[in-house]
Design a protein around this motif. Structure first.
Motif, mmCIF file in Angstrom:
data_model
loop_
_atom_site.group_PDB
_atom_site.id
_atom_site.type_symbol
_atom_site.label_atom_id
_atom_site.label_comp_id
_atom_site.label_asym_id
_atom_site.label_seq_id
_atom_site.Cartn_x
_atom_site.Cartn_y
_atom_site.Cartn_z
ATOM 1 N N VAL A 159 0.911 -1.164 -0.040
ATOM 2 C CA VAL A 159 -0.090 0.075 0.067
ATOM 3 C C VAL A 159 0.723 1.244 -0.020
ATOM 4 N N ARG A 160 2.099 0.955 0.260
ATOM 5 C CA ARG A 160 3.122 2.281 0.272
ATOM 6 C C ARG A 160 4.413 1.823 -0.024
ATOM 7 N N GLU A 161 5.297 2.478 -0.828
ATOM 8 C CA GLU A 161 6.604 1.806 -1.078
ATOM 9 C C GLU A 161 7.676 3.156 -1.599
ATOM 10 N N ALA A 209 13.676 -2.213 4.443
ATOM 11 C CA ALA A 209 12.658 -2.318 5.627
ATOM 12 C C ALA A 209 11.261 -2.346 5.196
ATOM 13 N N VAL A 210 10.578 -3.075 6.050
ATOM 14 C CA VAL A 210 9.017 -3.126 5.713
ATOM 15 C C VAL A 210 8.484 -2.876 7.114
ATOM 16 N N THR A 211 7.171 -2.317 6.940
ATOM 17 C CA THR A 211 6.362 -2.590 8.018
ATOM 18 C C THR A 211 5.153 -3.532 7.591
ATOM 19 N N THR A 212 4.166 -4.022 8.394
ATOM 20 C CA THR A 212 3.165 -4.888 8.014
ATOM 21 C C THR A 212 2.076 -4.552 9.150
ATOM 22 N N ARG A 213 0.630 -4.560 8.481
ATOM 23 C CA ARG A 213 -0.283 -4.117 9.475
ATOM 24 C C ARG A 213 -1.494 -4.598 9.034
ATOM 25 N N ALA A 244 3.987 0.689 12.410
ATOM 26 C CA ALA A 244 2.985 -0.037 11.508
ATOM 27 C C ALA A 244 1.657 0.343 10.932
ATOM 28 N N GLY A 245 0.951 1.055 11.816
ATOM 29 C CA GLY A 245 -0.266 1.615 11.608
ATOM 30 C C GLY A 245 -1.486 0.872 12.048
#
Length: 317
Positions: free
Chosen positions: A63-65, A101-105, A205-206
């Motif tokens: 959803v964002r990158e 790096a990544v975030t997941t939600r 991460a939201g």
């Protein structure tokens, strides 16, 4: 064990690909001896899917990158799935760009944190993984309630010695006023580490977005994660790091161990030994662990593969 766990998730409605991913990650956790976050947890996960509280068929999306970062939405499913997908991408990107790096939600539990950092050290990368579940500090409590004991892992590869793999809850002290009076500094360290994990694996991460919280969300998508990968080659030659880590870890393993232990080990050393032993001899699951898997398997029409052996191990028929 992989075949059994995969079959259980398929019965819950997951795709074969996602079922195989869950089985791979949960068995990898059992092999380290971390049974609380391994295949025994599959029973609860499957039941939550059958009850509709966790999405069995999530559509995981980016959803964002940027060139070196991504935000993945887990669509109310298991956290293992976007975290594995994100880790694989971050490793490949870090090997090319140096770091990623990544975030997941919007997902449920992501399991033990070192599953993801150990994927990185296999590719000669350093990794940090942290997760947080959604909660708010108790307004009637003291500052100890500001953290939830969420998981964090940091891993650094080595050569011949066991790699350095920290894998722990970020909260490790129950509140004890008497102990605080005698020794306050561990409580401040506990608070600091927990606040960082809460912020990286949760806030960044939201997971506090309204659309991920019931009643707007039909799922228990109450967790998020932060995973960062660093290519060793971007900082120094891999062979040099291996040699220096082997020197350091080897020196530590020759020290006098803590009382009650046979061997001095850094974080990850005991799990590294278990992984070799269990891969060779089988995973030593207990009666309760086996029975919970067998009960669920019979309910779902999957033939249980266990037969009772002399000791605590079970092997396939």
């Amino acid at each position: 064990m992989r075949e059994l766990v995969s079959a259980l998730f398929v019965k819950a409605g997951t795709s074969t690909q996602h079922a195989n991913t869950m089985a791979e990650l949960l068995v990898a956790t059992d092999l380290r001896g971390v049974f609380s976050h391994g295949t025994s947890a599959a029973v609860g996960y499957v039941r939550l899917m059958l009850e509709g509280r966790v999405n069995a068929r999530p559509n995981i999306g980016v959803v964002r990158e940027t060139a070196t970062t991504r935000v993945l939405d887990g669509d109310g499913g298991m956290g293992h799935l976007p975290c594995k997908q994100g880790t694989d991408w971050a490793i490949a990107t870090a090997l090319e760009m140096g770091t990623a790096a990544v975030t997941t939600r919007n997902h449920f539990h992501f399991g033990g944190a070192s599953k993801y950092t150990r994927l990185a050290i296999e590719k000669n990368c350093i990794a940090i993984a942290a997760s947080s579940h959604r909660f708010h500090p108790n307004p009637a409590g003291n500052v100890k309630s500001a953290t939830g004991g969420s998981p964090v892992s940091i891993a650094i590869p080595a050569g011949r010695q066991p790699p350095l793999v920290l894998d722990m809850a970020s909260g490790f002290l129950p509140w004890d006023p008497e102990l605080f009076e005698k020794m306050p500094f561990p409580f401040f360290k506990d608070l600091g580490l927990g606040a960082l994990v809460y912020s990286l694996g949760g806030v960044l991460a939201g997971i506090y977005k309204k659309e991920f919280i019931p009643p707007e969300s039909p799922y228990e998508s109450n967790q998020g994660a932060f995973i960062a990968i660093f290519s060793v080659e971007a900082f120094m030659d891999v062979d040099e790091l291996h040699a220096e880590m082997d020197r350091y870890i080897g020196q530590v393993r020759n020290l006098e161990p803590f009382p009650g232990y046979d061997q001095a080990e850094l974080p990850g050393g005991l799990e590294w030994q278990r992984e070799k032993e269990y891969a060779r001899d089988g995973i030593p699951i207990g009666d309760g662990h086996r029975q919970s898997l067998e009960t669920l398997a019979i309910e779902l029409g999957v033939e249980p593969p266990f037969q009772r052996c002399e000791h605590t191990r079970f092997s396939p028929r």
